[in-house]
Design a protein around this motif. Structure first.
Motif, PDB file in Angstrom:
ATOM      1  N   VAL A 189       9.253  -3.587   0.246  1.00  0.00           N
ATOM      2  CA  VAL A 189       8.912  -2.204  -0.076  1.00  0.00           C
ATOM      3  C   VAL A 189       7.749  -2.237  -1.067  1.00  0.00           C
ATOM      4  O   VAL A 189       7.832  -2.919  -2.099  1.00  0.00           O
ATOM      5  CB  VAL A 189      10.109  -1.463  -0.705  1.00  0.00           C
ATOM      6  N   PHE A 190       6.684  -1.513  -0.738  1.00  0.00           N
ATOM      7  CA  PHE A 190       5.539  -1.484  -1.658  1.00  0.00           C
ATOM      8  C   PHE A 190       4.900  -0.107  -1.612  1.00  0.00           C
ATOM      9  O   PHE A 190       5.113   0.656  -0.669  1.00  0.00           O
ATOM     10  CB  PHE A 190       4.537  -2.595  -1.344  1.00  0.00           C
ATOM     11  N   SER A 191       4.134   0.216  -2.644  1.00  0.00           N
ATOM     12  CA  SER A 191       3.631   1.582  -2.797  1.00  0.00           C
ATOM     13  C   SER A 191       2.335   1.596  -3.591  1.00  0.00           C
ATOM     14  O   SER A 191       1.988   0.623  -4.265  1.00  0.00           O
ATOM     15  CB  SER A 191       4.690   2.415  -3.530  1.00  0.00           C
ATOM     16  N   ASP A 192       1.625   2.702  -3.504  1.00  0.00           N
ATOM     17  CA  ASP A 192       0.479   2.952  -4.384  1.00  0.00           C
ATOM     18  C   ASP A 192      -0.505   1.787  -4.418  1.00  0.00           C
ATOM     19  O   ASP A 192      -0.764   1.186  -5.455  1.00  0.00           O
ATOM     20  CB  ASP A 192       0.992   3.340  -5.788  1.00  0.00           C
ATOM     21  N   ILE A 193      -1.063   1.534  -3.246  1.00  0.00           N
ATOM     22  CA  ILE A 193      -2.044   0.456  -3.085  1.00  0.00           C
ATOM     23  C   ILE A 193      -3.387   0.869  -3.678  1.00  0.00           C
ATOM     24  O   ILE A 193      -4.103   0.074  -4.276  1.00  0.00           O
ATOM     25  CB  ILE A 193      -2.192   0.136  -1.585  1.00  0.00           C
ATOM     26  N   HIS A 194      -3.706   2.146  -3.483  1.00  0.00           N
ATOM     27  CA  HIS A 194      -4.907   2.722  -4.079  1.00  0.00           C
ATOM     28  C   HIS A 194      -6.174   1.939  -3.783  1.00  0.00           C
ATOM     29  O   HIS A 194      -6.994   1.690  -4.678  1.00  0.00           O
ATOM     30  CB  HIS A 194      -4.702   2.951  -5.582  1.00  0.00           C
ATOM     31  N   ALA A 195      -6.318   1.573  -2.488  1.00  0.00           N
ATOM     32  CA  ALA A 195      -7.574   0.975  -2.019  1.00  0.00           C
ATOM     33  C   ALA A 195      -7.959  -0.287  -2.787  1.00  0.00           C
ATOM     34  O   ALA A 195      -9.142  -0.611  -2.887  1.00  0.00           O
ATOM     35  CB  ALA A 195      -8.706   2.025  -2.049  1.00  0.00           C
ATOM     36  N   ASN A 196      -6.953  -0.980  -3.315  1.00  0.00           N
ATOM     37  CA  ASN A 196      -7.176  -2.248  -4.015  1.00  0.00           C
ATOM     38  C   ASN A 196      -6.830  -3.371  -3.032  1.00  0.00           C
ATOM     39  O   ASN A 196      -5.692  -3.809  -2.946  1.00  0.00           O
ATOM     40  CB  ASN A 196      -6.309  -2.298  -5.274  1.00  0.00           C
ATOM     41  N   TYR A 197      -7.853  -3.813  -2.293  1.00  0.00           N
ATOM     42  CA  TYR A 197      -7.622  -4.791  -1.225  1.00  0.00           C
ATOM     43  C   TYR A 197      -7.089  -6.116  -1.761  1.00  0.00           C
ATOM     44  O   TYR A 197      -6.197  -6.731  -1.160  1.00  0.00           O
ATOM     45  CB  TYR A 197      -8.922  -5.033  -0.440  1.00  0.00           C
ATOM     46  N   HIS A 198      -7.625  -6.581  -2.870  1.00  0.00           N
ATOM     47  CA  HIS A 198      -7.233  -7.904  -3.379  1.00  0.00           C
ATOM     48  C   HIS A 198      -5.766  -7.916  -3.823  1.00  0.00           C
ATOM     49  O   HIS A 198      -5.068  -8.904  -3.631  1.00  0.00           O
ATOM     50  CB  HIS A 198      -8.177  -8.321  -4.510  1.00  0.00           C
ATOM     51  N   ALA A 199      -5.315  -6.808  -4.393  1.00  0.00           N
ATOM     52  CA  ALA A 199      -3.898  -6.708  -4.772  1.00  0.00           C
ATOM     53  C   ALA A 199      -3.019  -6.647  -3.522  1.00  0.00           C
ATOM     54  O   ALA A 199      -1.972  -7.295  -3.457  1.00  0.00           O
ATOM     55  CB  ALA A 199      -3.678  -5.463  -5.637  1.00  0.00           C
ATOM     56  N   GLU A 253      10.630  -6.355   7.898  1.00  0.00           N
ATOM     57  CA  GLU A 253       9.894  -5.098   7.967  1.00  0.00           C
ATOM     58  C   GLU A 253       9.160  -4.859   6.654  1.00  0.00           C
ATOM     59  O   GLU A 253       9.577  -5.325   5.589  1.00  0.00           O
ATOM     60  CB  GLU A 253      10.848  -3.915   8.228  1.00  0.00           C
ATOM     61  N   LEU A 254       8.071  -4.084   6.746  1.00  0.00           N
ATOM     62  CA  LEU A 254       7.306  -3.681   5.562  1.00  0.00           C
ATOM     63  C   LEU A 254       7.323  -2.156   5.503  1.00  0.00           C
ATOM     64  O   LEU A 254       6.932  -1.498   6.480  1.00  0.00           O
ATOM     65  CB  LEU A 254       5.853  -4.154   5.664  1.00  0.00           C
ATOM     66  N   TRP A 255       7.789  -1.610   4.386  1.00  0.00           N
ATOM     67  CA  TRP A 255       7.813  -0.160   4.193  1.00  0.00           C
ATOM     68  C   TRP A 255       6.860   0.198   3.043  1.00  0.00           C
ATOM     69  O   TRP A 255       7.005  -0.311   1.921  1.00  0.00           O
ATOM     70  CB  TRP A 255       9.228   0.322   3.818  1.00  0.00           C
ATOM     71  N   CYS A 256       5.913   1.096   3.329  1.00  0.00           N
ATOM     72  CA  CYS A 256       4.941   1.514   2.315  1.00  0.00           C
ATOM     73  C   CYS A 256       5.236   2.964   1.918  1.00  0.00           C
ATOM     74  O   CYS A 256       5.376   3.828   2.780  1.00  0.00           O
ATOM     75  CB  CYS A 256       3.524   1.389   2.869  1.00  0.00           C
ATOM     76  N   ARG A 287       0.263  -3.882   9.485  1.00  0.00           N
ATOM     77  CA  ARG A 287       1.418  -4.635   9.022  1.00  0.00           C
ATOM     78  C   ARG A 287       2.684  -3.813   8.775  1.00  0.00           C
ATOM     79  O   ARG A 287       3.786  -4.313   8.927  1.00  0.00           O
ATOM     80  CB  ARG A 287       1.058  -5.381   7.714  1.00  0.00           C
ATOM     81  N   ALA A 288       2.528  -2.573   8.331  1.00  0.00           N
ATOM     82  CA  ALA A 288       3.714  -1.818   7.900  1.00  0.00           C
ATOM     83  C   ALA A 288       4.453  -1.216   9.096  1.00  0.00           C
ATOM     84  O   ALA A 288       3.840  -0.675  10.017  1.00  0.00           O
ATOM     85  CB  ALA A 288       3.318  -0.719   6.923  1.00  0.00           C
ATOM     86  N   SER A 289       5.806  -1.296   9.072  1.00  0.00           N
ATOM     87  CA  SER A 289       6.604  -0.654  10.107  1.00  0.00           C
ATOM     88  C   SER A 289       6.711   0.832   9.834  1.00  0.00           C
ATOM     89  O   SER A 289       7.030   1.615  10.724  1.00  0.00           O
ATOM     90  CB  SER A 289       8.018  -1.242  10.154  1.00  0.00           C
ATOM     91  N   LEU A 290       6.500   1.193   8.580  1.00  0.00           N
ATOM     92  CA  LEU A 290       6.684   2.577   8.173  1.00  0.00           C
ATOM     93  C   LEU A 290       5.746   2.813   6.979  1.00  0.00           C
ATOM     94  O   LEU A 290       5.645   1.967   6.102  1.00  0.00           O
ATOM     95  CB  LEU A 290       8.140   2.722   7.736  1.00  0.00           C
ATOM     96  N   CYS A 291       5.049   3.945   6.989  1.00  0.00           N
ATOM     97  CA  CYS A 291       4.196   4.266   5.833  1.00  0.00           C
ATOM     98  C   CYS A 291       4.258   5.761   5.575  1.00  0.00           C
ATOM     99  O   CYS A 291       4.154   6.569   6.500  1.00  0.00           O
ATOM    100  CB  CYS A 291       2.748   3.838   6.085  1.00  0.00           C
ATOM    101  N   LEU A 292       4.443   6.137   4.312  1.00  0.00           N
ATOM    102  CA  LEU A 292       4.460   7.542   3.902  1.00  0.00           C
ATOM    103  C   LEU A 292       3.056   7.986   3.490  1.00  0.00           C
ATOM    104  O   LEU A 292       2.200   7.162   3.183  1.00  0.00           O
ATOM    105  CB  LEU A 292       5.407   7.738   2.711  1.00  0.00           C
TER     106      LEU A 292
END
Ligand code: ZN
Length: 242
Positions: A5-15, A30-33, A54-59
């Motif tokens: 589970v991950f969130s708030d990537i904010h266009a930070n590709y390296h992170a 599975e990957l849930w964003c 990559r994500a199976s689900l994204c909000l």
């Protein structure tokens, strides 16, 4: 099933790349964003493409909706609004189509997911006990996942008692025995005075959640933010994790 589970990537590709490498090393089914794939950061298209792949689900998060022009920038601070306007001009067709197909809440495998909270999936911030209390009352789901605040959070609700707080990296949470509200923290603009990218490993078969942090090359994202003329504060804060 093991879910990253991950969130708030904010266009930070390296992170994002660092988190994906870490979760691949752990082996996740599975990957849930939880949303805010874009906004603030310098690589919106690359992050949308990678999450879409990559994500199976994204909000959808408030920054994603702002980048599409779907919500007003009136509630954004100056730096967030400047970055949102830049992102609006930067998004390619595929990224717009991907973001345009997202919703701010979802249900999966008995788990409820919200960018903000069950009260307001787009805008509500679960930052204190009052907000957490209202969120637990607004749903009956045993496990609720939220993003949006950029702070990892592990709260439980059992017999009318609220417990928990901000988990340190490596903290394990047993999911059985109480209702839980968990926030993985932020991939691309982490807060809590820890600049490392944050994510959450959920082992639904074993009933266990583990809070993770991973280092990434902060300087590379900062250089891209400056190269695009985005507000300097958005680069500076990444080094401090605030
Ligand atoms: Zn965010």
């Amino acid at each position: 099933m093991r879910v990253a589970v991950f969130s708030d990537i904010h266009a930070n590709y390296h992170a994002l790349a660092a988190v994906l490498a870490a979760l691949d090393a752990e082996g996740c089914d599975e990957l849930w964003c939880l949303g805010d794939v874009v906004g603030y950061g310098p690589q919106p298209n690359r992050c949308c493409a990678l999450v879409a792949e990559r994500a199976s689900l994204c909000l959808a998060g408030n920054h994603d909706l702002a980048a599409l022009g779907a919500i007003s920038l009136a509630d954004f601070n100056d730096d967030a609004a400047a970055a949102a306007r830049w992102t609006q001009g930067e998004l390619d067709e595929q990224a717009r189509a991907f973001l345009g197909g997202l919703e701010p809440s979802a249900k999966r495998d008995g788990v409820e997911l919200y960018h903000g909270s069950p009260l307001d999936p787009v805008w509500d911030y679960v930052l204190d006990e009052q907000a957490a209390y209202r969120s637990f009352l607004a749903t009956e789901a045993p496990l609720v996942l939220v993003g949006h605040t950029h702070l990892p959070l592990a709260l439980s609700w059992h017999d009318g008692e609220l417990a928990g707080g901000i988990p340190a990296a490596g903290t394990e949470v047993v999911l059985e025995g109480a209702r839980r509200l968990l926030n993985p923290g932020s991939v691309g603009q982490p807060r809590g005075s820890d600049p490392r990218a944050a994510w959450l490993l959920l082992d639904l078969a074993r009933g266990l959640g583990t809070f993770r942090r991973v280092e990434y090359p902060v300087g590379e994202t900062q250089a891209e933010i400056r190269a695009h003329g985005l507000p300097e504060a958005l680069a500076a804060r990444l080094a401090a994790g605030v």
